[in-house]
Design an enzyme around this catalytic site. Structure first.
Site, mmCIF file in Angstrom:
data_model
loop_
_atom_site.group_PDB
_atom_site.id
_atom_site.type_symbol
_atom_site.label_atom_id
_atom_site.label_comp_id
_atom_site.label_asym_id
_atom_site.label_seq_id
_atom_site.Cartn_x
_atom_site.Cartn_y
_atom_site.Cartn_z
ATOM 1 N N GLY A 151 6.872 62.186 75.454
ATOM 2 C CA GLY A 151 6.684 61.102 76.414
ATOM 3 C C GLY A 151 5.508 60.217 76.086
ATOM 4 N N HIS A 152 4.313 60.735 76.381
ATOM 5 C CA HIS A 152 3.114 59.902 76.401
ATOM 6 C C HIS A 152 2.891 59.111 75.112
ATOM 7 C CE1 HIS A 152 -1.227 59.005 76.627
ATOM 8 N NE2 HIS A 152 -0.947 58.830 77.900
ATOM 9 N N HIS A 165 10.144 64.256 85.145
ATOM 10 C CA HIS A 165 9.587 65.346 85.946
ATOM 11 C C HIS A 165 9.458 64.833 87.377
ATOM 12 C CE1 HIS A 165 6.047 68.476 86.330
ATOM 13 N NE2 HIS A 165 6.927 68.578 87.308
ATOM 14 N N ARG A 200 4.135 61.589 92.107
ATOM 15 C CA ARG A 200 3.117 60.662 91.583
ATOM 16 C C ARG A 200 3.698 59.663 90.584
ATOM 17 N NH1 ARG A 200 -0.581 64.658 87.943
ATOM 18 N NH2 ARG A 200 -0.553 65.882 89.848
ATOM 19 N N HIS A 201 4.814 60.010 89.958
ATOM 20 C CA HIS A 201 5.446 58.999 89.079
ATOM 21 C C HIS A 201 6.925 58.833 89.429
ATOM 22 C CE1 HIS A 201 5.830 62.706 86.780
ATOM 23 N NE2 HIS A 201 4.612 62.633 86.263
ATOM 24 N N ASP A 253 8.323 59.435 82.366
ATOM 25 C CA ASP A 253 7.457 59.547 83.554
ATOM 26 C C ASP A 253 6.394 58.456 83.620
ATOM 27 O OD1 ASP A 253 8.777 61.885 84.160
ATOM 28 O OD2 ASP A 253 7.127 63.216 83.623
ATOM 29 N N HIS A 254 5.798 58.154 82.429
ATOM 30 C CA HIS A 254 4.643 57.260 82.481
ATOM 31 C C HIS A 254 5.007 55.793 82.642
ATOM 32 C CE1 HIS A 254 1.985 60.501 82.405
ATOM 33 N NE2 HIS A 254 2.420 60.944 81.248
ATOM 34 N N ASN A 276 10.680 61.275 77.422
ATOM 35 C CA ASN A 276 10.208 61.447 78.803
ATOM 36 C C ASN A 276 9.659 60.097 79.283
ATOM 37 O OD1 ASN A 276 8.256 61.818 80.920
ATOM 38 N ND2 ASN A 276 8.366 64.011 80.561
ATOM 39 N N GLU A 332 12.858 67.943 84.803
ATOM 40 C CA GLU A 332 11.781 68.935 84.857
ATOM 41 C C GLU A 332 11.337 69.094 86.295
ATOM 42 O OE1 GLU A 332 8.317 67.953 82.630
ATOM 43 O OE2 GLU A 332 9.432 67.669 80.788
ATOM 44 N N THR A 372 -1.547 66.672 83.920
ATOM 45 C CA THR A 372 -0.214 66.882 83.346
ATOM 46 C C THR A 372 0.035 68.380 83.338
ATOM 47 O OG1 THR A 372 1.182 66.475 81.398
ATOM 48 C CG2 THR A 372 -1.154 66.906 80.976
ATOM 49 N N THR A 373 1.251 68.794 82.967
ATOM 50 C CA THR A 373 1.550 70.225 82.930
ATOM 51 C C THR A 373 0.573 70.919 81.992
ATOM 52 O OG1 THR A 373 3.835 69.530 83.133
ATOM 53 C CG2 THR A 373 3.464 71.855 82.705
ATOM 54 N N HIS A 433 5.231 68.744 74.551
ATOM 55 C CA HIS A 433 3.916 68.541 75.164
ATOM 56 C C HIS A 433 2.895 68.208 74.101
ATOM 57 C CE1 HIS A 433 0.759 68.498 78.103
ATOM 58 N NE2 HIS A 433 1.719 68.508 79.014
ATOM 59 N N GLY A 434 2.412 66.984 74.161
ATOM 60 C CA GLY A 434 1.345 66.556 73.263
ATOM 61 C C GLY A 434 1.790 66.193 71.857
ATOM 62 N N ARG A 454 1.047 49.518 90.909
ATOM 63 C CA ARG A 454 1.094 48.329 91.740
ATOM 64 C C ARG A 454 1.927 48.512 93.009
ATOM 65 N NH1 ARG A 454 -0.587 43.133 89.953
ATOM 66 N NH2 ARG A 454 -2.608 43.617 89.087
ATOM 67 N N ARG A 513 7.917 65.427 90.402
ATOM 68 C CA ARG A 513 6.822 66.266 90.890
ATOM 69 C C ARG A 513 6.831 66.319 92.405
ATOM 70 N NH1 ARG A 513 2.709 67.077 86.583
ATOM 71 N NH2 ARG A 513 1.590 68.205 88.195
ATOM 72 N N GLU A 551 11.855 75.984 76.500
ATOM 73 C CA GLU A 551 11.107 74.883 75.893
ATOM 74 C C GLU A 551 9.738 75.436 75.553
ATOM 75 O OE1 GLU A 551 10.896 71.021 77.840
ATOM 76 O OE2 GLU A 551 9.028 70.586 76.760
HETATM 77 N N1 PXP Z 1 7.698 68.936 78.096
HETATM 78 C C1 PXP Z 1 7.193 69.271 79.310
HETATM 79 C C2 PXP Z 1 7.687 70.503 79.973
HETATM 80 C C3 PXP Z 1 6.243 68.445 79.947
HETATM 81 O O1 PXP Z 1 5.774 68.785 81.147
HETATM 82 C C4 PXP Z 1 5.834 67.261 79.304
HETATM 83 C C5 PXP Z 1 4.851 66.350 79.975
HETATM 84 O O2 PXP Z 1 5.432 65.746 81.048
HETATM 85 C C6 PXP Z 1 6.400 66.951 78.052
HETATM 86 C C7 PXP Z 1 7.313 67.823 77.457
HETATM 87 C C8 PXP Z 1 6.042 65.707 77.316
HETATM 88 O O3 PXP Z 1 4.689 65.732 76.988
HETATM 89 P P1 PXP Z 1 4.004 64.430 76.383
HETATM 90 O O4 PXP Z 1 4.044 63.382 77.455
HETATM 91 O O5 PXP Z 1 2.625 64.903 76.071
HETATM 92 O O6 PXP Z 1 4.800 64.029 75.178
#
Ligand code: PXP
Length: 238
Positions: free
Chosen positions: A212-213, A42, A48-49, A8-9, A6, A69, A99-100, A190-191, A17, A44, A150
């Site tokens: 992602g993160h 994602h 935002r990203h 997004d970040h 992912n 997403e 975040t979600t 997620h996480g 910036r 959104r 998921e």
């Molecule tokens: N899956 C979904 C549905 C999410 O919303 C996210 C966060 O954007 C992720 C996976 C990835 O989560 P993380 O950035 O914590 O790895």
């Protein structure tokens, strides 16, 4: 097990910036070069990203697969139907959240979600529902035509004690087995990070993780190639 990244970040950092760098599209192309199996973004409602330009370019340029997403917002669904990602993942979305924050409540939103799934299917887009590891939610997801689920791993990732973590892992194990028996594709995310993914790997049957993160953050220290390779090693992909 497949590993989708992912990005997004990367867009979060770019938007800090209000200019063009770092570009999440270039980042995604490099991630593909280093062996990820897919790219997740994602789009959104508040942009935002990731923005529409990113999604359009990703669609055009990536060679693995795009998992888009999104919420059930009609405007976003329209964009998805035009972009035609390889997978659309429906997630709950609240404006104030960082975040979600949890899975969709499929049971309480059957008609709304069924209508969105039908619309995406009419555009030939497979649909994944982001849900908690809960048997009833899984049955409801199958009932309205989801192709994939998921599983939300946030509670596992944020568990405060070992007991809590292993309890959640058991719930995930049972959920994955149930979903597979029903013929669903099973993703998870997620996480997940470089520490907790080792315990997560005790679960059999997950087709793909979406991370992602943790990987984006670690790539700032060790570079994207190393960050991806280390995660692939933990996921037993290489
Ligand atoms: N899956 C979904 C549905 C999410 O919303 C996210 C966060 O954007 C992720 C996976 C990835 O989560 P993380 O950035 O914590 O790895």
């Amino acid at each position: 097990m497949k590993f989708s990244l992912n990005v997004d970040h990367v867009a979060t950092l770019r938007n800090a910036r209000g200019e063009g760098q770092p570009d999440p599209v270039t980042f995604a192309l490099m991630a593909e070069k280093y062996g990820v199996d897919g790219i997740v973004v994602h789009l959104r409602e508040d942009r935002r990203h990731i923005n529409e330009r990113d999604v359009r370019l990703l669609r055009e340029l990536i060679t693995t697969k795009l998992d888009l997403e999104m919420s059930v917002n009609p405007g976003i669904i329209e964009i998805a139907c035009k972009i035609k990602p390889e997978l659309s993942t429906l997630v709950p979305e609240h404006r104030q959240e960082l975040t979600t924050e949890g899975g969709l409540n499929v049971i309480d939103n059957l008609d709304k979600l069924r209508a969105v799934i039908d619309k995406l299917h009419n555009a030939d887009i497979p649909v994944s529902l982001f849900i908690e590891p809960d048997i009833e939610q899984i049955d409801a997801a199958v009932g309205i035509g989801a192709d994939v689920i998921e599983i939300h791993t946030g509670k596992f990732a944020n568990a405060k004690t070992e007991d809590e973590m292993f309890d959640e892992l058991d719930r995930i194990r049972i959920a994955v087995k149930h979903a597979k028996k029903l013929g669903l594709g099973v993703n998870a995310g997620h996480g997940l990070d470089y520490n907790n993914v080792k315990d997560f790997m005790e679960i059999d049957g997950v087709d793909e993780v979406s991370i992602g993160h943790a990987v984006i953050s670690y790539s700032l220290f060790v570079g994207l190639e190393n960050a991806i390779k280390e995660m692939q090693t933990l996921l037993k992909i290489r």
